[in-house]
Design a protein around this motif. Sequence first.
Motif, PDB file in Angstrom:
ATOM      1  N   LYS A 268       0.842  -1.187   0.000  1.00  0.00           N
ATOM      2  CA  LYS A 268       0.000   0.000   0.000  1.00  0.00           C
ATOM      3  C   LYS A 268       0.882   1.242   0.000  1.00  0.00           C
ATOM      4  CE  LYS A 268      -3.863  -2.166   2.452  1.00  0.00           C
ATOM      5  NZ  LYS A 268      -4.734  -2.112   3.651  1.00  0.00           N
ATOM      6  N   GLN A 269       0.307   2.353  -0.432  1.00  0.00           N
ATOM      7  CA  GLN A 269       1.082   3.588  -0.530  1.00  0.00           C
ATOM      8  C   GLN A 269       1.649   4.015   0.823  1.00  0.00           C
ATOM      9  OE1 GLN A 269      -0.818   6.811  -2.589  1.00  0.00           O
ATOM     10  NE2 GLN A 269      -1.417   5.551  -4.355  1.00  0.00           N
ATOM     11  N   GLN A 270       0.886   3.841   1.889  1.00  0.00           N
ATOM     12  CA  GLN A 270       1.367   4.239   3.210  1.00  0.00           C
ATOM     13  C   GLN A 270       2.568   3.400   3.636  1.00  0.00           C
ATOM     14  OE1 GLN A 270       0.278   6.927   4.990  1.00  0.00           O
ATOM     15  NE2 GLN A 270       2.077   6.464   6.244  1.00  0.00           N
ATOM     16  N   ASP A 271       2.522   2.092   3.316  1.00  0.00           N
ATOM     17  CA  ASP A 271       3.648   1.209   3.648  1.00  0.00           C
ATOM     18  C   ASP A 271       4.884   1.589   2.841  1.00  0.00           C
ATOM     19  OD1 ASP A 271       2.022  -0.175   5.406  1.00  0.00           O
ATOM     20  OD2 ASP A 271       1.398  -1.642   3.876  1.00  0.00           O
ATOM     21  N   PRO A 281       1.351  11.392   0.280  1.00  0.00           N
ATOM     22  CA  PRO A 281       1.041  12.187  -0.921  1.00  0.00           C
ATOM     23  C   PRO A 281       2.189  12.204  -1.928  1.00  0.00           C
ATOM     24  CG  PRO A 281       0.270  13.337   1.024  1.00  0.00           C
ATOM     25  CD  PRO A 281       1.087  12.177   1.516  1.00  0.00           C
ATOM     26  N   SER A 282       3.438  12.200  -1.429  1.00  0.00           N
ATOM     27  CA  SER A 282       4.588  12.187  -2.347  1.00  0.00           C
ATOM     28  C   SER A 282       4.638  10.878  -3.121  1.00  0.00           C
ATOM     29  CB  SER A 282       5.890  12.378  -1.566  1.00  0.00           C
ATOM     30  OG  SER A 282       5.921  13.652  -0.958  1.00  0.00           O
ATOM     31  N   ILE A 283       4.371   9.771  -2.421  1.00  0.00           N
ATOM     32  CA  ILE A 283       4.341   8.464  -3.088  1.00  0.00           C
ATOM     33  C   ILE A 283       3.242   8.445  -4.146  1.00  0.00           C
ATOM     34  CG2 ILE A 283       3.908   5.992  -2.771  1.00  0.00           C
ATOM     35  CD1 ILE A 283       6.613   6.916  -1.723  1.00  0.00           C
ATOM     36  N   ASN A 284       2.106   9.016  -3.799  1.00  0.00           N
ATOM     37  CA  ASN A 284       0.984   9.068  -4.740  1.00  0.00           C
ATOM     38  C   ASN A 284       1.357   9.836  -6.006  1.00  0.00           C
ATOM     39  OD1 ASN A 284      -1.871   8.712  -5.465  1.00  0.00           O
ATOM     40  ND2 ASN A 284      -1.996  10.919  -5.152  1.00  0.00           N
ATOM     41  N   GLN A 285       2.030  10.977  -5.861  1.00  0.00           N
ATOM     42  CA  GLN A 285       2.442  11.776  -7.013  1.00  0.00           C
ATOM     43  C   GLN A 285       3.459  11.034  -7.872  1.00  0.00           C
ATOM     44  OE1 GLN A 285       1.276  14.735  -8.142  1.00  0.00           O
ATOM     45  NE2 GLN A 285      -0.311  14.506  -6.556  1.00  0.00           N
TER      46      GLN A 285
END
Length: 300
Positions: A268-271, A281-285
Amino acid sequence: MLLIPIEERGKKKEIDYSKIQEAPLLLKFINKRNRKGLSTMVFVIGLRGSGKSSLCQRLGQLIKEQRPEAEISIVDSLLELLKAIRKSKEGDIIVIEEITVLFPSRRSMSGENVAISKVLDTIRKKQLIIFTNCPIWKSIDNNMKASGDVIIETLKIIKTEGMVKAKFHRIQVNPFSGQVFRHTFQNNKGQDINRLYTRMPNLEKWNEYEKDKDIFLDDLYKREQLKQEKKKRKEDKELGINKPNVSIDTLSPQYKQIWYYHTVEQLKQQDIAEKMKLSQPSINQILKKINNFDKISQNT
């Protein structure tokens, strides 16, 4: 001079085209308005190939024969129209080609249509004579209709006689409702006349016109093609079509690691953010940027 009253329209009769005077009532109407210091706007409508352009050209030539000092300008864009009006003098003639292509009713509040409406409101000061042609009356911008004085509908080209047959009416627009009323012309005998004939325009001038129109149409098609290509590129980008293919080795080490966690380990993005010591948010971008590529090959 041969005029055909409305009540005789249904009767078959031999017409001696050599005796027909070209558009006498219309020319008289235009000249009368000119003497009063008024401009004249004439809309020419009709099916393709029915003689709209020929009629506009010929009417301009007929007016010039009566007033040799008058100049004829043929325009096909707002810029050319503005130039023609600025350099024109009292009583000059302007032919606007394909007015519904340049200023269609569906864009009645667009910048160009508003601009042309303002311009047409001021031409009365120069007493200009303007002919515009288009296939369909309803496709003309309503603000432009309000400036009209005459509507002509071309019916057909009589090829054997080299003439254009049309019907015509004076028009009046109610300033409150915008409703257009048609009025029939009358000859000196009080007969209602709604037919007019013109011969084909001067061949040399016509060939020049056809050449200019070909250039105009080619430019129009080119512009429309570029617009559609731009629109398609935008849609492709939004839909993720035709994205570039890249190798995983072209990604930066950071992007490569994030891609691996997301795609291979399916974290997951948080992990991923915790492992990379970045915010979610940086991972998402970053993942959005990676997803802009159509396919990431693991081959070196």
